[in-house]
Design a protein around this motif. Structure first.
Motif, PDB file in Angstrom:
ATOM      1  N   HIS A 193       0.836  -1.200   0.000  1.00 35.36           N
ATOM      2  CA  HIS A 193       0.000   0.000   0.000  1.00 35.36           C
ATOM      3  C   HIS A 193       0.875   1.256   0.000  1.00 35.36           C
ATOM      4  O   HIS A 193       0.382   2.355   0.208  1.00 35.36           O
ATOM      5  N   ASP A 194       2.159   1.086  -0.214  1.00 31.53           N
ATOM      6  CA  ASP A 194       3.102   2.198  -0.172  1.00 31.53           C
ATOM      7  C   ASP A 194       3.689   2.371  -1.574  1.00 31.53           C
ATOM      8  O   ASP A 194       4.456   1.531  -2.044  1.00 31.53           O
ATOM      9  N   ALA A 195       3.324   3.474  -2.226  1.00 30.46           N
ATOM     10  CA  ALA A 195       3.726   3.663  -3.618  1.00 30.46           C
ATOM     11  C   ALA A 195       5.245   3.619  -3.783  1.00 30.46           C
ATOM     12  O   ALA A 195       5.756   2.999  -4.715  1.00 30.46           O
ATOM     13  N   GLY A 196       5.971   4.253  -2.877  1.00 29.72           N
ATOM     14  CA  GLY A 196       7.431   4.280  -2.979  1.00 29.72           C
ATOM     15  C   GLY A 196       8.026   2.883  -2.972  1.00 29.72           C
ATOM     16  O   GLY A 196       8.937   2.570  -3.749  1.00 29.72           O
ATOM     17  N   GLN A 197       7.488   2.029  -2.120  1.00 32.17           N
ATOM     18  CA  GLN A 197       8.038   0.677  -2.036  1.00 32.17           C
ATOM     19  C   GLN A 197       7.592  -0.198  -3.202  1.00 32.17           C
ATOM     20  O   GLN A 197       8.323  -1.102  -3.625  1.00 32.17           O
ATOM     21  N   GLN A 216       1.433  -5.473  -6.486  1.00 36.79           N
ATOM     22  CA  GLN A 216       0.119  -5.049  -5.974  1.00 36.79           C
ATOM     23  C   GLN A 216      -0.931  -5.319  -7.060  1.00 36.79           C
ATOM     24  O   GLN A 216      -1.212  -4.459  -7.899  1.00 36.79           O
ATOM     25  N   PRO A 217      -1.534  -6.499  -7.051  1.00 34.87           N
ATOM     26  CA  PRO A 217      -2.449  -6.871  -8.140  1.00 34.87           C
ATOM     27  C   PRO A 217      -3.787  -6.115  -8.136  1.00 34.87           C
ATOM     28  O   PRO A 217      -4.469  -6.097  -9.163  1.00 34.87           O
ATOM     29  N   SER A 218      -4.157  -5.497  -7.036  1.00 33.76           N
ATOM     30  CA  SER A 218      -5.456  -4.818  -6.988  1.00 33.76           C
ATOM     31  C   SER A 218      -5.434  -3.494  -7.755  1.00 33.76           C
ATOM     32  O   SER A 218      -4.742  -2.542  -7.366  1.00 33.76           O
ATOM     33  N   ASP A 275      -4.791   2.411  -8.268  1.00 31.23           N
ATOM     34  CA  ASP A 275      -5.352   3.701  -8.702  1.00 31.23           C
ATOM     35  C   ASP A 275      -5.315   4.720  -7.569  1.00 31.23           C
ATOM     36  O   ASP A 275      -4.995   5.894  -7.786  1.00 31.23           O
ATOM     37  N   LYS A 276      -5.616   4.245  -6.370  1.00 32.98           N
ATOM     38  CA  LYS A 276      -5.598   5.135  -5.216  1.00 32.98           C
ATOM     39  C   LYS A 276      -4.166   5.634  -4.955  1.00 32.98           C
ATOM     40  O   LYS A 276      -3.929   6.826  -4.755  1.00 32.98           O
ATOM     41  N   MET A 331      -2.546 -13.231 -14.674  1.00 36.55           N
ATOM     42  CA  MET A 331      -2.000 -12.806 -15.963  1.00 36.55           C
ATOM     43  C   MET A 331      -1.687 -14.004 -16.867  1.00 36.55           C
ATOM     44  O   MET A 331      -0.552 -14.207 -17.257  1.00 36.55           O
ATOM     45  N   ALA A 332      -2.727 -14.780 -17.161  1.00 36.08           N
ATOM     46  CA  ALA A 332      -2.519 -15.940 -18.033  1.00 36.08           C
ATOM     47  C   ALA A 332      -2.370 -15.509 -19.499  1.00 36.08           C
ATOM     48  O   ALA A 332      -1.758 -16.207 -20.292  1.00 36.08           O
TER      49      ALA A 332
END
Lengths: 76, 76, 76, 76, 76, 76
Positions: free
Chosen positions: C48-52, D33-35, D40-41, D1-2
């Motif tokens: 949930h951390d964009a930088g990481q 981060q597959p979500s 987007d957030k 991601m098939a």
């Protein structure tokens, strides 16, 4: 830095190549901050900072790529 | 570090090459902070820090490039 | 990690090469923090951390360079 | 991601190569981060953060090295 | 970006190559944050931030590796 | 920067190559922040910041890879 401190990238062994990479990483800091006094003070702090130790290790890794290529990976 | 700890960059398999890359990343930290006691203390903190784990993984990745090239990518 | 998890850097396609690079990036974290429990906890935070996330993407990119070179860029 | 999203590293022009590098950088985030909702957030935040924009640009640069090499730098 | 902005990686001189690397670093930011207005606002901040200036210089350095290789280091 | 500041990547020695790499790292900052006054002010701060010194050393290391390759590692 008028003296010669980097006559060649060749080293006899990979281990000496790693030591040369370490030296190059330190020189890279030295050319930006020439004062030994200030560097020593900073060093006292950053060698207790895990993030900066890892960052230092990364600079060594990049230089080791160069030194290893220069020595054809000590293949022969 | 007078003993020989890096006689060669050759490894029998890619997996052993990855292990060597991991070792090189650790040596890169060790040459900057030679005290095992301080490193252990720092390690107790940074291996719970996602950013520093990713940074460590990056240093390994850079060394793995070097080791893989030295082994001609274990192609043959 | 006594089992073989990296028998070769060869993959059939660039896409499988990218998947291998992703795996190598994760193994790089795993060798530094072997506890799956702690890694899972950290992961819940860092994804949930964009930088990481960007830093993770960078480690994958570095490994992908290696895997792509090992496969001669899947040119043939 | 098939599905197949990376059939080849070849592109007709350097510019298309740069676009492919950008895509690879994004996929590197996606595999961690597959979500799409969470990405987007995060994106809404990080594309207003100069440090993270520069970091993204760096990941693209690393992938562009790979894509450019794969295309022999579009020399011919 | 439908127009052609990267027809070739060839440049006449190393200096023009460095300028192309600078352009590529900027495009890398642009593709992530397409709004010129937001980029200008961020830029007003980050060009006063030493850390981000060094990070920008690093992205240029990575692209310069690519451009230099594409030009065979302007050897001939 | 209409004048010629980078006529060639060739240098007579590895040491001069390292100096050229240092110059390239500085130019990379200069093209992003053209004001000498602001750069001097920032420099007064960052050359007392260990993290930024290490980051500067890293940019030099990346450029040194390029310059060393351009000189065929000064092998002959």
């Amino acid at each position: 830095m008028a003296e010669t401190w980097l006559p060649s990238l060749r080293t006899a062994t990979p281990q000496e190549g790693f030591e040369l990479a370490t030296k190059l990483a330190r020189i890279g800091v030295k050319v930006t901050q020439p004062s030994a006094e200030i560097r020593d003070k900073l060093r006292a702090a950053y060698d207790h900072d895990a993030g900066q130790l890892i960052a230092s290790s990364q600079v060594i890794a990049i230089h080791f790529q160069t030194v290893a290529a220069a020595n054809d990976y000590w293949r022969t």
